[in-house]
Each structure stands twice: as structure tokens, then as C-alpha cells.
Design a protein around this motif. Structure first.
Motif, PDB file in Angstrom:
ATOM      1  N   GLY A 262     -11.984  -2.397 -10.472  1.00  0.00           N
ATOM      2  CA  GLY A 262     -11.206  -2.761  -9.297  1.00  0.00           C
ATOM      3  C   GLY A 262      -9.847  -2.625  -9.110  1.00  0.00           C
ATOM      4  O   GLY A 262      -9.542  -2.182  -7.993  1.00  0.00           O
ATOM      5  N   TYR A 263      -9.192  -2.895 -10.042  1.00  0.00           N
ATOM      6  CA  TYR A 263      -7.633  -2.878 -10.171  1.00  0.00           C
ATOM      7  C   TYR A 263      -7.155  -1.244  -9.978  1.00  0.00           C
ATOM      8  O   TYR A 263      -6.390  -1.097  -9.343  1.00  0.00           O
ATOM      9  CB  TYR A 263      -7.171  -3.328 -11.565  1.00  0.00           C
ATOM     10  N   LEU A 264      -8.015  -0.466 -10.754  1.00  0.00           N
ATOM     11  CA  LEU A 264      -7.441   0.857 -10.742  1.00  0.00           C
ATOM     12  C   LEU A 264      -7.980   1.493  -9.595  1.00  0.00           C
ATOM     13  O   LEU A 264      -7.308   2.780  -8.980  1.00  0.00           O
ATOM     14  CB  LEU A 264      -8.120   1.743 -11.801  1.00  0.00           C
ATOM     15  N   VAL A 265      -9.041   1.085  -8.895  1.00  0.00           N
ATOM     16  CA  VAL A 265      -9.453   1.772  -7.381  1.00  0.00           C
ATOM     17  C   VAL A 265      -8.738   1.436  -6.486  1.00  0.00           C
ATOM     18  O   VAL A 265      -7.997   2.090  -5.511  1.00  0.00           O
ATOM     19  CB  VAL A 265     -10.997   1.312  -7.201  1.00  0.00           C
ATOM     20  N   ARG A 266      -8.100   0.122  -6.653  1.00  0.00           N
ATOM     21  CA  ARG A 266      -7.282  -0.261  -5.252  1.00  0.00           C
ATOM     22  C   ARG A 266      -5.742   0.498  -5.603  1.00  0.00           C
ATOM     23  O   ARG A 266      -4.991   0.945  -4.670  1.00  0.00           O
ATOM     24  CB  ARG A 266      -6.722  -1.938  -5.612  1.00  0.00           C
ATOM     25  N   GLY A 267      -5.289   0.578  -7.034  1.00  0.00           N
ATOM     26  CA  GLY A 267      -4.299   1.299  -7.393  1.00  0.00           C
ATOM     27  C   GLY A 267      -4.468   2.812  -6.728  1.00  0.00           C
ATOM     28  O   GLY A 267      -3.151   3.469  -6.386  1.00  0.00           O
ATOM     29  N   ILE A 268      -5.063   3.530  -7.278  1.00  0.00           N
ATOM     30  CA  ILE A 268      -5.487   5.081  -6.696  1.00  0.00           C
ATOM     31  C   ILE A 268      -5.511   5.247  -5.438  1.00  0.00           C
ATOM     32  O   ILE A 268      -4.715   5.998  -4.755  1.00  0.00           O
ATOM     33  CB  ILE A 268      -6.559   5.486  -7.710  1.00  0.00           C
ATOM     34  N   GLY A 269      -6.202   4.276  -4.657  1.00  0.00           N
ATOM     35  CA  GLY A 269      -6.202   4.170  -3.204  1.00  0.00           C
ATOM     36  C   GLY A 269      -4.776   3.930  -2.416  1.00  0.00           C
ATOM     37  O   GLY A 269      -4.343   4.457  -1.502  1.00  0.00           O
ATOM     38  N   ALA A 270      -4.051   3.152  -3.062  1.00  0.00           N
ATOM     39  CA  ALA A 270      -2.765   2.726  -2.657  1.00  0.00           C
ATOM     40  C   ALA A 270      -1.775   3.924  -2.938  1.00  0.00           C
ATOM     41  O   ALA A 270      -0.913   4.326  -2.024  1.00  0.00           O
ATOM     42  CB  ALA A 270      -2.184   1.733  -3.317  1.00  0.00           C
ATOM     43  N   MET A 271      -1.962   4.579  -3.993  1.00  0.00           N
ATOM     44  CA  MET A 271      -1.164   6.020  -4.236  1.00  0.00           C
ATOM     45  C   MET A 271      -1.225   7.075  -3.418  1.00  0.00           C
ATOM     46  O   MET A 271      -0.483   7.665  -2.838  1.00  0.00           O
ATOM     47  CB  MET A 271      -1.256   6.412  -5.729  1.00  0.00           C
ATOM     48  N   GLN A 272      -2.603   7.039  -2.964  1.00  0.00           N
ATOM     49  CA  GLN A 272      -3.201   8.133  -2.143  1.00  0.00           C
ATOM     50  C   GLN A 272      -3.248   7.488  -0.628  1.00  0.00           C
ATOM     51  O   GLN A 272      -3.220   8.691   0.077  1.00  0.00           O
ATOM     52  CB  GLN A 272      -4.519   8.759  -2.259  1.00  0.00           C
ATOM     53  N   ASP A 273      -2.815   6.375  -0.397  1.00  0.00           N
ATOM     54  CA  ASP A 273      -2.634   5.804   1.142  1.00  0.00           C
ATOM     55  C   ASP A 273      -4.055   6.149   1.704  1.00  0.00           C
ATOM     56  O   ASP A 273      -3.901   6.527   3.028  1.00  0.00           O
ATOM     57  CB  ASP A 273      -1.342   6.296   1.624  1.00  0.00           C
ATOM     58  N   ASN A 274      -5.222   5.935   1.152  1.00  0.00           N
ATOM     59  CA  ASN A 274      -6.590   6.332   1.767  1.00  0.00           C
ATOM     60  C   ASN A 274      -7.174   4.880   1.945  1.00  0.00           C
ATOM     61  O   ASN A 274      -6.817   3.904   1.442  1.00  0.00           O
ATOM     62  CB  ASN A 274      -7.068   7.536   1.457  1.00  0.00           C
ATOM     63  N   ALA A 275      -8.581   4.968   2.263  1.00  0.00           N
ATOM     64  CA  ALA A 275      -9.451   3.995   2.668  1.00  0.00           C
ATOM     65  C   ALA A 275     -10.054   3.573   1.181  1.00  0.00           C
ATOM     66  O   ALA A 275     -11.102   2.528   1.195  1.00  0.00           O
ATOM     67  CB  ALA A 275     -10.548   4.487   3.599  1.00  0.00           C
TER      68      ALA A 275
END
Length: 538
Positions: free
Chosen positions: A207-220
Motif C-alpha cells: 500500500g505504501y509503495l503503490v501510493r508512492g509510485i502513483g504520486a511520483m507518476q502523478d496518476n490514478a
């Protein structure tokens, strides 16, 4: 003829809750004081660092545009406000902390109770089938709500807006509630406490990494993680509450799933059956050290991967340090440097802070590893081992040696992670030996903390929680010692305080060797005490 009404599936929940609170009368306050204290201290310490619009703008310009910051803390809104900065600074400790807290507490009073056989004794009384699960749920939810309330109150005490403070605290509490439900599902799947901890811990990491990767890529992608839903409430920005409904619906579905799974599994069992072991043990298990290694291989692998990746993250931040401190010179005080220092000096000061911070995190591993002795003793498995020709000294020495040797290996891995991250961030790949040597300069502090745990186990087994309290106090001293202006007499309690602040200061062999000798003396004292006390101490 008068008949007795059938026992409800939740009969006895109140009695179980009182028992849980009685057993955790020390553990729960330690969690809340440790996490809550860190959050409160950070919330109060950050505002003085950003007391002008120029400093706030500098933070938003540097941290707010950093991919590493996105990975570690997500895209926090309102970074051009003091509230947004505070929320961004405490998010790692607060969000990961509340998740890990409920995971450990819930597993301890559900799956661990079944595994030890204590739950079966309780079930022989008037206790409903789902009572333990419901009690664990109420306990986890209560702990999460308390931490959320502490966080909101600390933000209000720092003078932050009430709306943003309340929104952030509610989001944090709901995140903890969601992972309470995830943990209860993991408890139904695994047949062991370690397995349940592994599954729930993996869910936290994913959950933490999915949120982080999504934030880096600024996507859904951020909307596939409970961390993203909690942060999506936009505390200190344009607050919105509909992401809280997503968290509540997600939690309700998981609780329904946990109840269904429990209704269809055997008591004491899990959906994933335990695989039968080989008919004959390998040579590794012929020795106490081999057995200790086998028992802790999951712990070793998990910490090795986690600390290496943490090193990579911090290493990637290093090239951005000069820009961050240029926008806010007072940030240099946090890492022990002068705002007017040369760029290389600023980087060295930051590196010294990171070396120290990661060494303190490694203390968590070495204490957990050493205190596996206590867990084996309480479960009755140590008696079985000691009934063989294995002596007490060899049994304790094997586990303690494994913990201290693994601490050395993890220290090297952290240094390698820093070198890899620095290479990714700057394109320079010639820092491997430098970073490994720098991290090793703080190793004796970690060894002393592990040796303290060994001494407590041998001499004062009921006081082994002191080792965890020591880790919490050392972490607080490292993170906030400079900002709080603690006197030297207080900071000297930490073994790390006596080491040279490499790479700012030159390496000194005398305090290094002294702490290693102290660690050896503490281990010897623990072995001496263990040989003379009862094999199973109350």
C-alpha cells in the motif's frame, strides 16, 4: 425442563477486552507514547523552522518538487502553508506507525493466542466463536483512534488550522482502522502469528509503495492504496471527506470477508495449511546457531530488503540537500551544519545524520532478534531444545551471535543502499566504499543496544521491554535532540552520542573500541544471568 439459551457468537467480548487491556497495560501506552511523542515533537518543532513566507516558499519549491519526497510521503497538498509542511514531515512516521501498531497488536491477541493454545482454554468457557476477532477489532480501532486524536491535538497545539488538523487526524485513524481489518483477514489465512504478521506487513509495504509510485507518476495509481485514500482527504488544502467513505466501505468489506473466512476454517487452523517439514533435518539444524538462523530467516530477509531500500531512498535525496538548505538555512541545524557551510560540508552533515538515523533503525532489528529468545521461552519451545544436549549458554549465545553478526551485515547493506541511491540521484557510482565505511562507523551503537537486550533477557527477563524503550528514547534523541536543545547529560545516555560524527568529524578508534567492549560485557552478563536463573522466568 428449562433449557440454557445458545451462546451468542460474540459472547464474552467485554471480558476479552478487559483481559487485553490488562495484558497490554504497558505495551499499548508504549506504542502511543512512542509514536504519539514523535508526532507531537515533530509537529511542535517544525513551525519554528518555517517562520517566514520565504522559507515556506523554499520548502514548497524544493521538497514539493522532489520525486523522492513523492515516493516517501506522497503528494501532500498545501505545501505552501505551514500545516501542509507539518503534515508532510510527520506523514512517514504517523502513517507507517499507525499501520504497524495495529498489525502487531491485533495479531498478538488473535492468531498468536490460537497458536499458543491460550485461546483454546478461553474457548472452553462461555465464549463465542467470533468474540476474539471482535475484541481484536475493537482493540485495534481504539488504538488507531487514540493515535489519530493525539495527532490532531498536537497540530492544534502547534497553532495549525482546526479543519486541517481534524481532517488529518481522522484520515490517519481511518487508515489504521483499514489495516486492522486487513490484519484480521491475514489472521484467518495464516496458521501462525509470524505468517499473519508477514501477510499484513506485506500489505502495509504494498500500500505504501503503490501510493508512492502513483504520486511520483502523478496518476490514478494512488487511488489503489489506503494510504492514497487517507491522503486524498486533502488536509490543509481543499478538505474533502468522500475519500473517508472509501476507507469505511473498504474496511467493511474486509471485515465481512474476515467473518466469512473464520466461519469456514477450523479453530487453530488457517486457509493456508502448514506444509509438512522434511522427514530428516538438514545439517544446519544440528547446531544451535543453525536452528536460530532457520527460525529467523524471514526476519533477516525482511529487514535486509527493507533497510537496503531505505538506504537507496535516502541516498537519492543527498544531491538535493544543498538546494533544500539554501532555501531554508535553519534546516542545517537539524543535521548539525551551518547554513553558510560549503556545499560539501552540508552534504557531509546530512550524511552523518542519515548514518545515525539508519543505525538507530537497525537497533529495532537487533532487539527483535535477541528477544526471540524470550518468545521461544514463553511458548515453551526453549524447554524442548534445552532437554537435548544443548546447554543454556550455547542456546543463548547462538541467538545473540546471530543478531549481532546480522547487525554487521545489515549495516553493510545500508551503506550499499546509500551508494546505489546516490548513484541514481547524481550519476556518480564511486561512493560504495565511502558509504559503507561511513555507516560502519555507527555500528557499535547498534551492537550496544542489542547487547543490552541480551543482558536484560539473562538478568531481568520480565524487563526486556526496557530494550524497546531504549530504542524509542534513542530515536527521539536522534530526531529531535538538536531542536530540543537537550543537555549533554541526557544525550550521553545514547551510545551513538559518544561516537565521532562521521563524515563531519574524523573517525576515532577509542570510543569505537570502548563501545564494542561494553557490548561484549553486556552479553557476558546476560549469559551469566541466564545460566543461574530459572529456565522459564515469569
Amino acid at each position: 425442563m428449562r433449557t440454557t439459551p445458545a451462546t451468542s457468537s460474540v459472547t464474552g467480548v467485554g471480558h476479552l477486552l478487559r483481559l487485553i487491556l490488562r495484558r497490554d497495560r504497558v505495551r499499548l501506552p508504549l506504542w502511543l507514547v512512542g509514536l504519539g511523542g514523535s508526532i507531537v515533537a515533530s509537529a511542535l518543532a517544525v513551525p519554528p523552522l518555517y517562520d517566514t513566507p520565504e522559507k515556506v516558499a523554499g520548502y514548497a519549491r524544493t521538497v514539493g518538487a522532489s520525486p523522492v519526497s513523492y515516493l516517501m510521503s506522497g503528494r501532500q497538498v498545501g505545501l505552501d502553508t505551514l500545516g501542509g509542511i507539518v503534515a508532510n514531515e510527520i506523514s512517514q512516521v504517523a502513517q507507517l506507525g499507525v499501520c504497524l501498531m495495529v498489525v502487531f497488536l491485533v495479531v498478538r491477541h488473535t492468531r498468536a493466542e490460537e497458536e499458543s493454545g491460550r485461546a483454546e482454554l478461553l474457548r472452553s468457557t462461555v465464549l463465542g466463536r467470533h468474540a476474539a476477532t471482535l475484541a481484536g477489532l475493537v482493540y485495534g480501532v481504539t488504538a488507531a483512534l487514540l493515535l489519530g486524536a493525539i495527532t490532531s491535538i498536537s497540530m492544534l497545539a502547534a497553532g495549525l488550522p482546526a479543519g486541517g488538523s481534524l481532517t488529518y487526524g481522522v484520515g490517519l485513524a481511518l487508515l489504521g482502522v483499514a489495516y486492522t481489518a486487513i490484519t484480521l483477514v491475514a489472521v484467518q489465512i495464516s496458521t501462525s502469528a509470524r505468517g499473519a504478521l508477514g501477510l499484513a506487513g506485506a500489505a502495509v509495504a504494498v500500500g505504501y509503495l503503490v501510493r508512492g509510485i502513483g504520486a511520483m507518476q502523478d496518476n490514478a495509481l494512488v487511488w489503489l492504496s489506503p494510504f492514497g485514500w487517507a491522503q486524498g482527504m486533502n488536509a490543509f488544502g481543499d478538505e474533502r471527506w468522500w475519500p473517508a467513505l472509501i476507507l469505511l466501505v473498504f474496511t467493511a468489506l474486509l471485515l465481512w470477508l474476515a467473518a466469512r473466512l473464520m466461519a469456514h476454517r477450523d479453530f487453530g487452523g488457517g486457509l493456508i495449511a502448514t506444509r509438512p517439514g522434511p522427514a530428516r533435518a538438514g545439517r544446519l539444524l544440528d547446531t544451535p546457531f543453525g536452528l536460530a538462523t532457520r527460525l529467523q530467516r524471514g526476519l533477516l530477509v525482511g529487514w535486509a530488503v527493507g533497510l537496503f531500500l531505505l538506504g537507496v531512498l535516502y541516498g537519492a535525496v543527498i544531491p538535493t540537500v544543498p538546494d533544500l538548505i539554501e532555501s531554508n538555512p535553519e534546516m542545517a541545524d537539524v543535521v548539525g551544519a551551518s547554513g553558510q557551510a560549503a556545499e560539501d560540508a552540508l552534504v557531509d552533515a546530512f550524511l552523518g545524520y542519515i548514518y545515525l538515523f539508519m543505525a538507530v533503525i537497525a537497533c529495532g532489528f537487533v532487539v527483535a532478534s535477541v528477544l526471540r529468545l524470550r518468545a521461544e521461552e514463553e511458548a515453551g519451545r526453549a524447554e524442548v531444545v534445552l532437554a537435548t544436549p544443548v546447554s543454556r549458554t550455547s542456546w543463548m549465545a547462538a541467538t545473540t551471535t546471530l543478531a549481532l553478526v546480522a547487525a554487521v551485515a545489515l549495516t553493510v547493506l545500508m551503506g550499499l543502499g546509500l551508494a546505489v541511491g546516490y548513484g541514481i540521484g547524481s550519476g556518480e557510482w564511486d561512493q560504495v566504499l565511502t558509504q559503507v565505511a561511513g555507516q560502519l562507523a555507527y555500528l557499535p551503537g547498534t551492537l550496544v543496544v542489542g547487547a543490552l537486550a541480551a543482558a536484560l533477557y539473562g538478568l531481568l527477563p520480565r524487563g526486556t521491554g526496557i530494550a524497546w524503550a531504549a530504542v524509542a528514547l534513542i530515536a527521539l534523541q536522534v530526531v529531535l535532540g538538536q531542536l530540543l536543545g537537550l543537555p549533554d547529560a541526557v544525550q550521553a545516555i545514547s551510545p551513538f552520542w559518544h561516537l565521532a560524527a562521521v563524515p563531519v568529524d574524523d573517525f576515532e578508534i577509542v570510543p569505537y573500541a570502548t563501545l564494542v567492549l561494553i557490548a561484549g560485557a553486556l552479553v557476558a552478563a546476560g549469559l551469566w544471568g541466564y545460566r543461574r536463573r530459572d529456565a522459564v522466568a515469569g
